[in-house]
Design a protein around this motif. Structure first.
Motif, mmCIF file in Angstrom:
data_model
loop_
_atom_site.group_PDB
_atom_site.id
_atom_site.type_symbol
_atom_site.label_atom_id
_atom_site.label_comp_id
_atom_site.label_asym_id
_atom_site.label_seq_id
_atom_site.Cartn_x
_atom_site.Cartn_y
_atom_site.Cartn_z
ATOM 1 N N TRP A 277 8.741 24.471 29.614
ATOM 2 C CA TRP A 277 8.274 25.046 28.356
ATOM 3 C C TRP A 277 7.467 26.308 28.615
ATOM 4 N N LEU A 278 6.590 26.246 29.620
ATOM 5 C CA LEU A 278 5.791 27.418 29.961
ATOM 6 C C LEU A 278 6.677 28.579 30.386
ATOM 7 N N PHE B 221 -2.066 25.488 25.949
ATOM 8 C CA PHE B 221 -0.800 25.519 26.672
ATOM 9 C C PHE B 221 -0.882 24.867 28.056
ATOM 10 N N LEU C 37 8.160 29.999 27.218
ATOM 11 C CA LEU C 37 7.123 30.705 26.470
ATOM 12 C C LEU C 37 6.751 32.019 27.141
ATOM 13 N N ILE D 143 -0.935 31.860 27.384
ATOM 14 C CA ILE D 143 0.312 31.376 27.987
ATOM 15 C C ILE D 143 0.411 31.853 29.433
ATOM 16 N N PHE E 71 1.459 21.792 28.822
ATOM 17 C CA PHE E 71 2.895 21.909 28.541
ATOM 18 C C PHE E 71 3.715 21.710 29.818
#
Length: 68
Positions: free
Chosen positions: A16-17, A9, A20, A57, A12
């Motif tokens: 997006w993070l 991850f 997520l 994440i 990213f």
């Protein structure tokens, strides 16, 4: 000695993070209350996978300074 697996991850985009991160929080809450898997709750293997993915994440968010 083998190198540790990289965090998938890390690369990213921040948006997006952020998404997520929200999803992880929601799924952790659903898992705690047994609402996943058709309200039967995740089994031990899936709960462990959710925990590990969620931690990766969260680590990627901290590394990129994505704050929630």
């Amino acid at each position: 000695m083998s190198e540790p697996n990289p965090n998938p991850f890390e690369g990213f985009p921040e948006s997006w993070l952020d998404v997520l991160d929200d999803m992880v929080d929601e799924f952790w809450d659903l898992d705690r209350h047994g609402h996943l898997n058709g309200s039967w709750g995740y089994d031990e293997e899936k709960s462990e996978a959710l925990g590990k993915m969620g931690s990766l994440i969260k680590d990627a968010c901290k590394g990129r300074r994505v704050y929630w």
